[in-house]
Design a protein around this motif. Structure first.
Motif, PDB file in Angstrom:
ATOM      1  N   PRO A 193       0.829  -1.205   0.000  1.00  0.00           N
ATOM      2  CA  PRO A 193       0.000   0.000   0.000  1.00  0.00           C
ATOM      3  C   PRO A 193       0.864   1.257   0.000  1.00  0.00           C
ATOM      4  CG  PRO A 193       0.163  -0.875   2.207  1.00  0.00           C
ATOM      5  CD  PRO A 193       0.896  -1.853   1.331  1.00  0.00           C
ATOM      6  N   GLY A 194       0.217   2.421  -0.150  1.00  0.00           N
ATOM      7  CA  GLY A 194       0.934   3.686  -0.053  1.00  0.00           C
ATOM      8  C   GLY A 194       1.240   4.337  -1.372  1.00  0.00           C
ATOM      9  N   MET A 195       0.390   4.150  -2.385  1.00  0.00           N
ATOM     10  CA  MET A 195       0.698   4.710  -3.702  1.00  0.00           C
ATOM     11  C   MET A 195       0.736   6.237  -3.717  1.00  0.00           C
ATOM     12  SD  MET A 195      -1.089   4.021  -7.396  1.00  0.00           S
ATOM     13  CE  MET A 195      -0.355   2.399  -7.558  1.00  0.00           C
ATOM     14  N   PRO A 196      -0.272   6.964  -3.200  1.00  0.00           N
ATOM     15  CA  PRO A 196      -0.199   8.433  -3.248  1.00  0.00           C
ATOM     16  C   PRO A 196       0.772   8.971  -2.190  1.00  0.00           C
ATOM     17  CG  PRO A 196      -2.232   7.743  -2.184  1.00  0.00           C
ATOM     18  CD  PRO A 196      -1.563   6.490  -2.658  1.00  0.00           C
ATOM     19  N   GLN A 197       1.709   9.800  -2.624  1.00  0.00           N
ATOM     20  CA  GLN A 197       2.721  10.355  -1.733  1.00  0.00           C
ATOM     21  C   GLN A 197       2.956  11.813  -2.079  1.00  0.00           C
ATOM     22  OE1 GLN A 197       4.329   8.671   0.765  1.00  0.00           O
ATOM     23  NE2 GLN A 197       3.339   6.706   0.322  1.00  0.00           N
ATOM     24  N   GLY A 198       3.437  12.568  -1.098  1.00  0.00           N
ATOM     25  CA  GLY A 198       3.831  13.940  -1.345  1.00  0.00           C
ATOM     26  C   GLY A 198       5.082  14.275  -0.564  1.00  0.00           C
ATOM     27  N   PHE A 199       5.919  15.116  -1.157  1.00  0.00           N
ATOM     28  CA  PHE A 199       7.146  15.531  -0.449  1.00  0.00           C
ATOM     29  C   PHE A 199       7.558  16.909  -0.920  1.00  0.00           C
ATOM     30  CE2 PHE A 199      11.737  16.097  -0.654  1.00  0.00           C
ATOM     31  CZ  PHE A 199      11.985  16.176   0.702  1.00  0.00           C
ATOM     32  N   GLY A 200       8.088  17.703   0.016  1.00  0.00           N
ATOM     33  CA  GLY A 200       8.627  19.005  -0.326  1.00  0.00           C
ATOM     34  C   GLY A 200       9.193  19.694   0.900  1.00  0.00           C
ATOM     35  N   VAL A 201       9.431  20.983   0.774  1.00  0.00           N
ATOM     36  CA  VAL A 201       9.922  21.800   1.890  1.00  0.00           C
ATOM     37  C   VAL A 201       9.042  23.035   1.977  1.00  0.00           C
ATOM     38  CG1 VAL A 201      12.295  20.959   1.834  1.00  0.00           C
ATOM     39  CG2 VAL A 201      11.655  22.892   0.399  1.00  0.00           C
ATOM     40  N   ILE A 202       8.751  23.471   3.221  1.00  0.00           N
ATOM     41  CA  ILE A 202       7.867  24.615   3.413  1.00  0.00           C
ATOM     42  C   ILE A 202       8.414  25.515   4.512  1.00  0.00           C
ATOM     43  CG2 ILE A 202       5.806  23.388   2.616  1.00  0.00           C
ATOM     44  CD1 ILE A 202       4.998  22.972   5.522  1.00  0.00           C
ATOM     45  N   GLY A 203       7.977  26.768   4.484  1.00  0.00           N
ATOM     46  CA  GLY A 203       8.368  27.724   5.506  1.00  0.00           C
ATOM     47  C   GLY A 203       9.726  28.343   5.252  1.00  0.00           C
ATOM     48  N   GLU A 204      10.039  29.410   6.010  1.00  0.00           N
ATOM     49  CA  GLU A 204      11.317  30.106   5.853  1.00  0.00           C
ATOM     50  C   GLU A 204      12.497  29.200   6.155  1.00  0.00           C
ATOM     51  OE1 GLU A 204      11.392  33.667   8.123  1.00  0.00           O
ATOM     52  OE2 GLU A 204       9.726  34.613   7.044  1.00  0.00           O
ATOM     53  N   ARG A 205      12.299  28.251   7.064  1.00  0.00           N
ATOM     54  CA  ARG A 205      13.383  27.325   7.421  1.00  0.00           C
ATOM     55  C   ARG A 205      13.447  26.142   6.464  1.00  0.00           C
ATOM     56  NH1 ARG A 205      11.918  24.810  11.852  1.00  0.00           N
ATOM     57  NH2 ARG A 205      13.996  23.960  12.188  1.00  0.00           N
ATOM     58  N   GLU A 206      12.566  26.112   5.478  1.00  0.00           N
ATOM     59  CA  GLU A 206      12.507  25.013   4.515  1.00  0.00           C
ATOM     60  C   GLU A 206      12.431  23.666   5.234  1.00  0.00           C
ATOM     61  OE1 GLU A 206      15.744  25.517   1.693  1.00  0.00           O
ATOM     62  OE2 GLU A 206      14.430  26.772   0.463  1.00  0.00           O
ATOM     63  N   VAL A 207      11.395  23.544   6.036  1.00  0.00           N
ATOM     64  CA  VAL A 207      11.179  22.313   6.795  1.00  0.00           C
ATOM     65  C   VAL A 207      10.701  21.215   5.847  1.00  0.00           C
ATOM     66  CG1 VAL A 207       9.806  21.225   8.618  1.00  0.00           C
ATOM     67  CG2 VAL A 207      10.638  23.569   8.908  1.00  0.00           C
ATOM     68  N   PRO A 208      11.338  20.050   5.840  1.00  0.00           N
ATOM     69  CA  PRO A 208      10.866  18.950   4.989  1.00  0.00           C
ATOM     70  C   PRO A 208       9.501  18.469   5.456  1.00  0.00           C
ATOM     71  CG  PRO A 208      13.111  18.553   5.781  1.00  0.00           C
ATOM     72  CD  PRO A 208      12.571  19.699   6.566  1.00  0.00           C
ATOM     73  N   VAL A 209       8.623  18.166   4.495  1.00  0.00           N
ATOM     74  CA  VAL A 209       7.288  17.671   4.816  1.00  0.00           C
ATOM     75  C   VAL A 209       7.021  16.422   3.988  1.00  0.00           C
ATOM     76  CG1 VAL A 209       6.250  19.277   3.162  1.00  0.00           C
ATOM     77  CG2 VAL A 209       4.821  18.201   4.892  1.00  0.00           C
ATOM     78  N   LEU A 210       6.527  15.385   4.660  1.00  0.00           N
ATOM     79  CA  LEU A 210       6.140  14.143   4.012  1.00  0.00           C
ATOM     80  C   LEU A 210       4.628  14.000   4.124  1.00  0.00           C
ATOM     81  CD1 LEU A 210       8.935  11.829   5.445  1.00  0.00           C
ATOM     82  CD2 LEU A 210       8.671  12.463   3.045  1.00  0.00           C
ATOM     83  N   CYS A 211       3.982  13.711   3.006  1.00  0.00           N
ATOM     84  CA  CYS A 211       2.529  13.561   2.989  1.00  0.00           C
ATOM     85  C   CYS A 211       2.183  12.107   2.682  1.00  0.00           C
ATOM     86  CB  CYS A 211       1.913  14.471   1.932  1.00  0.00           C
ATOM     87  SG  CYS A 211       2.307  16.216   2.128  1.00  0.00           S
ATOM     88  N   PHE A 212       1.495  11.463   3.607  1.00  0.00           N
ATOM     89  CA  PHE A 212       1.161  10.052   3.480  1.00  0.00           C
ATOM     90  C   PHE A 212      -0.346   9.861   3.306  1.00  0.00           C
ATOM     91  CE2 PHE A 212       5.051   9.125   6.343  1.00  0.00           C
ATOM     92  CZ  PHE A 212       5.901   9.206   5.237  1.00  0.00           C
ATOM     93  N   PRO A 213      -0.753   8.689   2.797  1.00  0.00           N
ATOM     94  CA  PRO A 213      -2.186   8.412   2.645  1.00  0.00           C
ATOM     95  C   PRO A 213      -2.894   8.323   3.989  1.00  0.00           C
ATOM     96  CG  PRO A 213      -0.844   6.897   1.329  1.00  0.00           C
ATOM     97  CD  PRO A 213       0.081   7.616   2.258  1.00  0.00           C
ATOM     98  N   ASN A 214      -4.244   8.314   3.926  1.00  0.00           N
ATOM     99  CA  ASN A 214      -5.015   8.327   5.166  1.00  0.00           C
ATOM    100  C   ASN A 214      -5.282   6.934   5.727  1.00  0.00           C
ATOM    101  OD1 ASN A 214      -6.726   7.749   3.002  1.00  0.00           O
ATOM    102  ND2 ASN A 214      -8.534   8.447   4.121  1.00  0.00           N
ATOM    103  N   ASP A 215      -5.213   5.871   4.907  1.00  0.00           N
ATOM    104  CA  ASP A 215      -5.404   4.525   5.446  1.00  0.00           C
ATOM    105  C   ASP A 215      -4.274   4.200   6.407  1.00  0.00           C
ATOM    106  OD1 ASP A 215      -7.800   3.659   4.208  1.00  0.00           O
ATOM    107  OD2 ASP A 215      -6.721   3.406   2.319  1.00  0.00           O
TER     108      ASP A 215
END
Length: 400
Positions: free
Chosen positions: A271-293
């Motif tokens: 499982p886990g097909m939909p994914q998201g990744f990037g950096v946000i904020g002035e500090r460029e904080v890494p963010v991982l986006c996972f599915p809801n199941d």
């Protein structure tokens, strides 16, 4: 995974109490200013002697010495030996002047005023010499050394109460979904308990992170933006779950795009097909986006977040070690996707391991995840694993 790792910051070392540094990597060269042991002392319960006095001792021809005193641990009294005498000594007690060996109690008649020695020790026997472990100027703990119980003990032994260490990365876990309610709230029809913020927080803590569970927030732009902005100043990695549903994706992607850059993709995994990744904020904080199941979120965490946390910790081995096991039954897998099946790994009496799938392949089957102790990895080019075939397995061993 390379894109995720290359975006992660290098965390500055911080000074911690030695017990608080357990499980982290040492961030400095710890140089001893003292010698260990600090003084010559006895390693056993027995008698301090001069080897010249007892060299003729035999089981059938004992040498008798006068016992002229006792040396106990912690005593500051300086004692000395003269020819033909012995001093009763206990483990850890300071070696008397003139003594060059310890006779273990078992080699004697345990005499009080006089003692019969029935075996001759060699010079230096059962004596722990000052500085034989560590000398002043020696490096006690090097940079990058994992601080475990032995290192904590050594740091204490050389007089360190605090040490520089690579800190635990601060990980914030947030669930997104208007259907989510907190644990302890009875869900109404159409509502679900927020499982992921608890499960993912536990997984992050198990990986070695300092975790803040931000709970659940609905797909409302103002509330979500406020929640995200409030976390960015106090986190090194942001883990989001949910928000991939069509009704909420626009809100989530809009908020994240205003704060930074996040890319979404469909990864060839189940499982886990939909994914998201990037950096946000002035500090460029890494963010991982996972599915809801829940199972999709936990498997995604294993594949992407756990290695990232170990990277931030400074660990050299980012991924769990894999092993091979013999499948106890047939398993199907979708073409073109790497499948992660929950499994029960057991050692076979004839040697090696066997593994059985637990539950189905559904991404919502949390009970089967809780019953399993491994993930069975079936590569993209396989659509079937036959009974008895060898498969790759990731043991889910608890602990960072």
């Amino acid at each position: 995974m390379d894109a995720i790792l290359s975006s992660l910051p290098t965390l500055d070392t911080i000074e911690l109490a030695v017990l608080d540094a357990q499980g982290l990597l040492c961030g400095e060269e710890v140089i001893s200013e003292t010698e260990l042991p600090a003084f010559d002392h006895s390693a056993v319960d027995g008698y301090a002697v001069r080897t010249a006095d007892v060299q003729m001792a035999r089981p059938d021809d004992a040498v008798q010495l006068a016992v002229v005193g006792e040396a106990e641990p912690g005593s500051h009294e300086t004692r000395g030996l003269s020819a033909g005498t012995a001093i009763r000594i206990y483990p850890g007690a300071m070696l008397p002047h003139g003594a060059d060996a310890i006779v273990p109690m078992a080699w004697t008649d345990r005499g009080v005023a006089r003692v019969d020695i029935r075996k001759a020790p060699t010079e230096g026997s059962y004596i722990r010499r000052a500085g034989e472990d560590v000398q002043p100027g020696d490096t006690a703990v090097t940079v990058g050394t994992p601080i475990g119980p032995a290192q904590v003990g050594l740091l204490a032994a050389v007089g360190r109460t605090r040490v520089l260490a690579r800190p635990r990365p601060r990980v914030t876990v947030l669930s997104i979904g208007s259907e989510l309610v907190d644990v302890g709230t009875k869900p109404a029809p159409g509502e679900l308990v927020d499982v992921n913020s608890f499960a993912l927080s536990a997984a992050a803590r198990d990986a070695g992170a300092a975790v803040y569970r931000a709970g659940a927030v609905g797909a409302d732009k103002d509330r979500l933006m406020s929640s995200l902005e409030s976390q960015l100043l106090r986190t090194d990695l942001l883990v989001l779950s949910g928000g991939f549903a069509s009704s909420s994706f626009d809100v989530v992607s809009e908020c994240l795009s205003e704060l930074g850059r996040v890319d979404y993709s469909r990864v060839a995994m189940q499982p886990g097909m939909p994914q998201g990744f990037g950096v946000i904020g002035e500090r460029e904080v890494p963010v991982l986006c996972f599915p809801n199941d829940p199972v999709s979120a936990l498997v995604s965490f294993e594949v992407f977040a756990r290695p990232a946390i170990r990277y931030l910790l400074g660990k050299k081995r980012l991924f769990r070690p894999m092993t091979r096991a013999r499948a106890t039954e047939r398993m199907d897998s979708p073409a073109g996707r790497k499948q992660f099946r929950r499994g029960l790994l057991m050692r076979h009496p004839d040697g090696g391991y066997v593994v059985s799938p637990v539950g189905g392949a559904g991404a919502h089957l949390l009970f089967s995840m809780a019953q399993s102790n491994c993930l069975i990895v079936i590569d993209e080019d396989l659509t079937e694993v036959t009974e008895g075939a060898d498969v790759q397995v990731i043991p889910l061993v608890l602990g960072a």
